[in-house]
Design a protein around this motif. Sequence first.
Motif, PDB file in Angstrom:
ATOM      1  N   ILE A  53      39.536 -37.162  -1.549  1.00  0.00           N
ATOM      2  CA  ILE A  53      38.622 -38.046  -0.997  1.00  0.00           C
ATOM      3  C   ILE A  53      37.287 -37.576  -0.094  1.00  0.00           C
ATOM      4  O   ILE A  53      37.667 -36.325   0.388  1.00  0.00           O
ATOM      5  CB  ILE A  53      39.244 -39.234  -0.117  1.00  0.00           C
ATOM      6  N   ILE A  54      36.229 -38.202   0.048  1.00  0.00           N
ATOM      7  CA  ILE A  54      35.019 -37.611   0.394  1.00  0.00           C
ATOM      8  C   ILE A  54      34.581 -38.782   1.535  1.00  0.00           C
ATOM      9  O   ILE A  54      34.606 -39.883   1.291  1.00  0.00           O
ATOM     10  CB  ILE A  54      33.919 -37.326  -0.444  1.00  0.00           C
ATOM     11  N   LEU A  55      34.466 -38.183   2.916  1.00  0.00           N
ATOM     12  CA  LEU A  55      33.743 -39.228   3.934  1.00  0.00           C
ATOM     13  C   LEU A  55      32.725 -38.690   4.187  1.00  0.00           C
ATOM     14  O   LEU A  55      32.292 -37.443   4.810  1.00  0.00           O
ATOM     15  CB  LEU A  55      34.799 -39.257   5.167  1.00  0.00           C
ATOM     16  N   SER A  56      31.245 -39.528   4.010  1.00  0.00           N
ATOM     17  CA  SER A  56      30.047 -39.082   4.405  1.00  0.00           C
ATOM     18  C   SER A  56      29.298 -39.749   5.284  1.00  0.00           C
ATOM     19  O   SER A  56      29.328 -41.213   4.932  1.00  0.00           O
ATOM     20  CB  SER A  56      29.200 -38.856   2.785  1.00  0.00           C
ATOM     21  N   ASP A  57      28.561 -39.185   5.768  1.00  0.00           N
ATOM     22  CA  ASP A  57      27.438 -39.719   6.918  1.00  0.00           C
ATOM     23  C   ASP A  57      26.124 -40.147   6.003  1.00  0.00           C
ATOM     24  O   ASP A  57      26.035 -39.480   4.932  1.00  0.00           O
ATOM     25  CB  ASP A  57      26.873 -38.947   7.951  1.00  0.00           C
ATOM     26  N   TYR A  58      25.815 -41.236   6.375  1.00  0.00           N
ATOM     27  CA  TYR A  58      24.487 -41.917   5.224  1.00  0.00           C
ATOM     28  C   TYR A  58      23.440 -40.870   5.294  1.00  0.00           C
ATOM     29  O   TYR A  58      22.921 -40.710   4.377  1.00  0.00           O
ATOM     30  CB  TYR A  58      24.297 -43.345   5.702  1.00  0.00           C
ATOM     31  N   SER A  59      23.195 -40.402   6.499  1.00  0.00           N
ATOM     32  CA  SER A  59      22.017 -39.727   6.637  1.00  0.00           C
ATOM     33  C   SER A  59      21.988 -38.244   7.414  1.00  0.00           C
ATOM     34  O   SER A  59      22.475 -38.487   8.584  1.00  0.00           O
ATOM     35  CB  SER A  59      20.658 -40.433   6.913  1.00  0.00           C
ATOM     36  N   LEU A  60      21.742 -37.070   6.864  1.00  0.00           N
ATOM     37  CA  LEU A  60      21.799 -35.807   7.403  1.00  0.00           C
ATOM     38  C   LEU A  60      20.307 -35.132   7.425  1.00  0.00           C
ATOM     39  O   LEU A  60      19.341 -35.667   6.703  1.00  0.00           O
ATOM     40  CB  LEU A  60      22.706 -34.868   6.766  1.00  0.00           C
ATOM     41  N   PRO A  61      20.042 -34.230   8.223  1.00  0.00           N
ATOM     42  CA  PRO A  61      18.973 -33.705   8.286  1.00  0.00           C
ATOM     43  C   PRO A  61      18.391 -32.951   7.168  1.00  0.00           C
ATOM     44  O   PRO A  61      17.206 -33.373   6.774  1.00  0.00           O
ATOM     45  CB  PRO A  61      18.941 -32.548   9.427  1.00  0.00           C
ATOM     46  N   THR A  62      19.069 -32.451   6.301  1.00  0.00           N
ATOM     47  CA  THR A  62      18.637 -31.773   4.970  1.00  0.00           C
ATOM     48  C   THR A  62      19.458 -32.259   3.808  1.00  0.00           C
ATOM     49  O   THR A  62      19.133 -31.928   2.652  1.00  0.00           O
ATOM     50  CB  THR A  62      19.097 -30.456   5.092  1.00  0.00           C
ATOM     51  N   PHE A  63      20.259 -33.171   3.942  1.00  0.00           N
ATOM     52  CA  PHE A  63      20.924 -33.861   2.901  1.00  0.00           C
ATOM     53  C   PHE A  63      21.435 -35.140   3.253  1.00  0.00           C
ATOM     54  O   PHE A  63      21.231 -35.868   4.210  1.00  0.00           O
ATOM     55  CB  PHE A  63      22.444 -32.861   2.671  1.00  0.00           C
ATOM     56  N   ASP A  64      21.815 -36.245   2.043  1.00  0.00           N
ATOM     57  CA  ASP A  64      22.185 -37.568   2.285  1.00  0.00           C
ATOM     58  C   ASP A  64      23.307 -37.868   1.674  1.00  0.00           C
ATOM     59  O   ASP A  64      23.762 -37.288   0.790  1.00  0.00           O
ATOM     60  CB  ASP A  64      20.898 -38.260   2.419  1.00  0.00           C
TER      61      ASP A  64
END
Length: 424
Positions: A53-64
């Motif tokens: 499973i993947i938990l991801s922040d919505y917005s990152l400096p170089t990726f989203d």
Amino acid sequence: MKKQIKILILEDNRTDADLMLRQLRKSEINFVDKIVETRKMFEEALDTFSPDIILSDYSLPTFDAVSAFHLLKSKNLSIPFIIISGTIGEENVVQLLKDGVTDFASKNNLLTLPQKVLRGLRDAEETLEKIEILEKLKIQTAALLIANDKLVLQNDEKEKKAVELLNVNKELLAFNFVSSHDLQEPLRKIQIFISKIRQDETTTMSESGKNNMERIQVAATRMRQLIEDLLAFSRVSTTERKYEMNDLRVIIEDVKLELVDSIKQKDAVIDIIGLVPGNMVTFQFRQLLYNLISNALKFSKDDLQPRITIESSIIKHADLKLRGVTPQMKDKNYWNLSFKDNGIGFEAEYNDLIFVMFQRLHHSQEYSGTGIGLAIVKKIIDNHNGIITASGVLNQGATFEIYIPIKENLKLIRKVVKHKLVSA
């Protein structure tokens, strides 16, 4: 579910990542984790870490998260994907869920994160199981095709049974696909939004709003049960169902109650004329009437009050041919149910095609639906050894005529009718 799961976290803020992990550990989920913050690290982790499973922040400096999710889809990886953010807007959440993102959690409220993780993993397992079932059904269908070729040279009765068995398995394969994806997926999205609203908005919601949310929850539960019942119905022989005399009044009132919102919204009128009792499987006829009435409401004309007429009578064997219907059983009278509406109708060339599984006469953007409603109606009538015909006139309405052979003595039916009239 695995004893130990692998959780990949796409997050550039270590503090936020630690908060997620702390909340997950409180729930006693057995897991190992890996934290990445760039596209390169994310791609490498997909290959080497193989997350469950993947938990991801919505917005990152170089990726989203959006790019990460699209990357996942481009690799044909069916890994549950949960977005965790404190800034994403509701419109973005809706669009991402439509695109296939598993769920959303707010950084301001991580209490529900363990539950969302477990639900995402469970749904992924169920999807995998359904895919395996479909593959097995394909193999079984292929085996039945081979078996059917071998049975061609045998007597007519065995050939007929083989063809019937083949058709049942083909329908079952198609029905399993719809119930496991096309029907289950929208329902899962509805339940996700219900859960989100009840968790985040309950303190500001009025009592009326809470009551409406409760009704939505009940309807969603009813929908899931209906899907399961229909799936079970497709697998079980009708000989195992209980037949009983029924004049449909109670069934029609039950269906009207379930469709009360649509009926009120359309200001529809349902006329019931002289219902004669018939021998039927009650729950199957409830589904039949639900499908016919909901179809009539859906395909009504915007500038005309919908009017539905339901009538039943006894048709003598000799009179059946006068209606252009060929009796399937000799010397049998037939119970007839007539269903008429004044909706948009359809052209005569679709009179037979309308009952074909997944056949749609209108684009899905014009009218919602999966294209199985009338196919289920046809199957129910087949289970009763009956006949159903459809006739439409474009922009004027549609008529469905149902004929079921009467096994009981006609005098008994008349006696039941008379008793019901006296009781009323």
